[in-house]
Design a protein around this motif. Structure first.
Motif, short mmCIF file in Angstrom:
data_model
loop_
_atom_site.label_atom_id
_atom_site.label_comp_id
_atom_site.label_asym_id
_atom_site.label_seq_id
_atom_site.Cartn_x
_atom_site.Cartn_y
_atom_site.Cartn_z
N SER A 127 0.82 -1.21 0.00
CA SER A 127 0.00 0.00 0.00
C SER A 127 0.86 1.26 0.00
O SER A 127 0.66 2.16 -0.82
N HIS A 128 1.85 1.32 0.87
CA HIS A 128 2.68 2.53 0.97
C HIS A 128 3.97 2.43 0.17
O HIS A 128 4.73 3.40 0.11
N TRP A 129 4.25 1.29 -0.42
CA TRP A 129 5.59 0.96 -0.91
C TRP A 129 6.16 2.00 -1.86
O TRP A 129 7.26 2.52 -1.65
N ILE A 130 5.45 2.29 -2.92
CA ILE A 130 5.97 3.21 -3.94
C ILE A 130 6.00 4.64 -3.42
O ILE A 130 6.95 5.38 -3.68
N ALA A 131 4.97 5.03 -2.67
CA ALA A 131 4.92 6.39 -2.14
C ALA A 131 6.12 6.68 -1.26
O ALA A 131 6.76 7.73 -1.37
N GLU A 132 6.45 5.73 -0.38
CA GLU A 132 7.53 5.95 0.57
C GLU A 132 8.89 5.76 -0.08
O GLU A 132 9.84 6.47 0.23
N ARG A 133 8.98 4.80 -1.00
CA ARG A 133 10.27 4.49 -1.62
C ARG A 133 10.73 5.56 -2.58
O ARG A 133 11.90 5.94 -2.59
N GLN A 134 9.83 6.08 -3.43
CA GLN A 134 10.30 6.99 -4.46
C GLN A 134 9.44 8.22 -4.69
O GLN A 134 9.98 9.26 -5.07
N SER A 135 8.13 8.15 -4.46
CA SER A 135 7.30 9.32 -4.76
C SER A 135 7.62 10.47 -3.82
O SER A 135 7.83 11.61 -4.27
N ALA A 136 7.64 10.21 -2.52
CA ALA A 136 7.94 11.28 -1.56
C ALA A 136 9.35 11.83 -1.76
O ALA A 136 9.52 13.06 -1.78
N PRO A 137 10.39 10.98 -1.90
CA PRO A 137 11.72 11.55 -2.19
C PRO A 137 11.75 12.36 -3.48
O PRO A 137 12.46 13.38 -3.57
N ASN A 138 11.00 11.92 -4.49
CA ASN A 138 10.96 12.65 -5.75
C ASN A 138 10.32 14.03 -5.56
O ASN A 138 10.80 15.04 -6.10
N GLY A 168 1.80 6.79 6.60
CA GLY A 168 1.21 5.59 6.01
C GLY A 168 -0.23 5.79 5.61
O GLY A 168 -1.00 4.82 5.53
N GLU A 169 -0.60 7.02 5.28
CA GLU A 169 -1.99 7.35 4.99
C GLU A 169 -2.23 7.75 3.54
O GLU A 169 -3.39 7.86 3.12
N MET A 170 -1.19 8.00 2.77
CA MET A 170 -1.34 8.44 1.38
C MET A 170 -0.47 7.57 0.49
O MET A 170 0.71 7.37 0.77
N ARG A 226 2.12 19.28 1.42
CA ARG A 226 0.83 18.62 1.19
C ARG A 226 0.98 17.09 1.14
O ARG A 226 0.17 16.38 1.73
N TYR A 227 2.00 16.61 0.45
CA TYR A 227 2.06 15.18 0.15
C TYR A 227 2.96 14.36 1.07
O TYR A 227 2.65 13.20 1.36
N VAL A 228 4.07 14.91 1.50
CA VAL A 228 5.06 14.08 2.19
C VAL A 228 4.63 13.64 3.59
O VAL A 228 4.77 12.46 3.93
N PRO A 229 4.09 14.53 4.44
CA PRO A 229 3.71 14.07 5.79
C PRO A 229 2.72 12.91 5.82
O PRO A 229 2.93 11.95 6.57
N PRO A 230 1.64 12.91 5.01
CA PRO A 230 0.74 11.75 5.04
C PRO A 230 1.37 10.47 4.50
O PRO A 230 0.97 9.38 4.90
#
Length: 385
Positions: free
Chosen positions: A94-105, A125-127, A117-121
């Protein structure tokens, strides 16, 4: 110095290694009731509750700045935690891609408003995010994408299609690579990244059922989707450079070594029993372990580069190419061992796990860049072409 020369042996610092036992203690209880064939899906699985619990414990976004809800720690800390997620077969998709690369990107290229807007959630583990790169007729040839974002008053209009979009049906947003100017013949020029809210009118998501019966792959269609001006991530026209930087996160982690690890551990447990142990199985265990150990060392060395702020694109491609080869060999080698035995001697759960991993294994050398594409990158990095 070549990419091979730069992968020096690296030890995980003690303060980061100390994370391992608390994560193990938690996961041992969480996955206790999950059979091995379910755990074998691990980062392809989906469990929003687990993602929130990991976020509450501070085990998501470990490398991201505290200012945005992260842990402010090194890449080693994340490596330890992710390694344990995979070793236990925790359903963390569920969180894998968001935490691995989307948030760092987003942190690397986004505006301050986008970061907040995007990184804290994501860290909570909510977004959840998915990757919008591949398209029909533009899979490995990513530069030929045709999905287009056209300028309009106050924003953009998005039209086109993405495919093989993992967990899109469970995600809130996609970071999509699309063409914002020119044509597909322009290749790398005119590509941009956009953050797309998947609940917007005109977005249609259709899961694709694969050979194993899972349906985490998706087609995503965009029909006159209106994006606000601030949906653009980074610089217009710089999408190719941004994607190449993003892919270093995707190709360098332990998930490129351990996709078959639950099967391997289940088989090891069997051959440790008097009924399962044979001289051939002991030799095979040593053969597989002797391949995994140096690859893990290479993967940790790539993590060292990330920890020092480098972008080890070629080194990550090298680890991914070699690692997926071993991942794919594991189910074939284990099948050879098990099918030489009387059928009634082999535990049914081990066979069910082998069945799933065997069906999933061909995808290991496709996701994150096909083997041919990666070898071309490696050859250029080594000065061979």
């Amino acid at each position: 110095m070549s990419a091979l020369d730069s992968l020096a042996l690296t030890a995980i610092p003690p303060q980061d290694e100390a994370l391992r036992q608390p994560v193990r203690d938690f996961l041992a209880q969480y996955v206790a009731a999950l059979p091995a064939h379910v755990r074998a899906r691990s980062w392809g699985g989906y469990d929003a509750q687990l993602s929130r619990e990991l976020g509450a414990r501070g085990w998501l976004g470990l490398t991201l700045p505290k200012e945005y809800g992260g842990g402010g720690r090194s890449a080693y800390a994340r490596y330890v935690v992710v390694e344990e997620f995979l070793n236990f077969g925790a359903p963390v998709g569920s969180h894998w891609i968001a935490e691995r690369q989307s948030a760092p990107n987003i942190l690397k290229y986004g505006t301050d408003a986008q970061k907040r807007r995007y990184v804290p959630p994501v860290c909570r583990g909510e977004m959840y995010f998915c990757i919008g790169m591949s398209e029909p007729n533009a899979g490995s040839d990513l530069a030929s994408v045709r999905t287009r974002a056209a300028r309009t008053e106050g924003g953009w209009v998005l039209d086109g299609q993405k495919i093989w979009t993992t967990n899109a049906h469970n995600c809130h947003f996609m970071i999509a690579l699309v063409r914002s100017s020119g044509t597909a013949d322009d290749r790398h020029k005119g590509l941009s990244q956009f953050i797309v809210d998947l609940k917007l009118p005109g977005v249609t998501i259709r899961p694709i059922t694969d050979l194993s019966g899972d349906s985490h792959f998706c087609e995503v269609f965009f029909d006159n989707v209106r994006l606000p001006d601030d949906a653009l991530l980074g610089t217009e026209g710089a999408g190719w450079e941004q994607v190449m930087s993003e892919l270093a996160f995707e190709r360098s982690g332990p998930e490129r070594l351990f996709s078959s690890i639950v099967l391997f551990d289940e088989w090891l447990a069997y051959i440790r029993t008097p009924q399962g142990r044979t001289p051939e199985s002991v030799r095979l265990a040593g053969k597989i372990g002797s391949q995994l150990a140096p690859l893990r060392a290479m993967s940790v060395a790539v993590t060292s580069k990330l920890a020092h702020g480098e972008s080890p694109v070629v080194e990550a491609a090298l680890v991914k190419d070699l690692g997926t080869g071993v991942e794919q060999a594991i189910p074939a080698l284990i099948a050879d061992d098990l099918f030489r035995r009387p059928a009634h001697d082999v535990p049914m759960e081990l066979l069910r796990t082998l069945d799933f991993v065997t069906q999933a294994a061909p995808s290991y050398s496709l996701r994150g860049g096909t083997r041919d594409i990666l070898r071309g990158m490696i050859a250029r990095g080594l000065g061979l072409r």
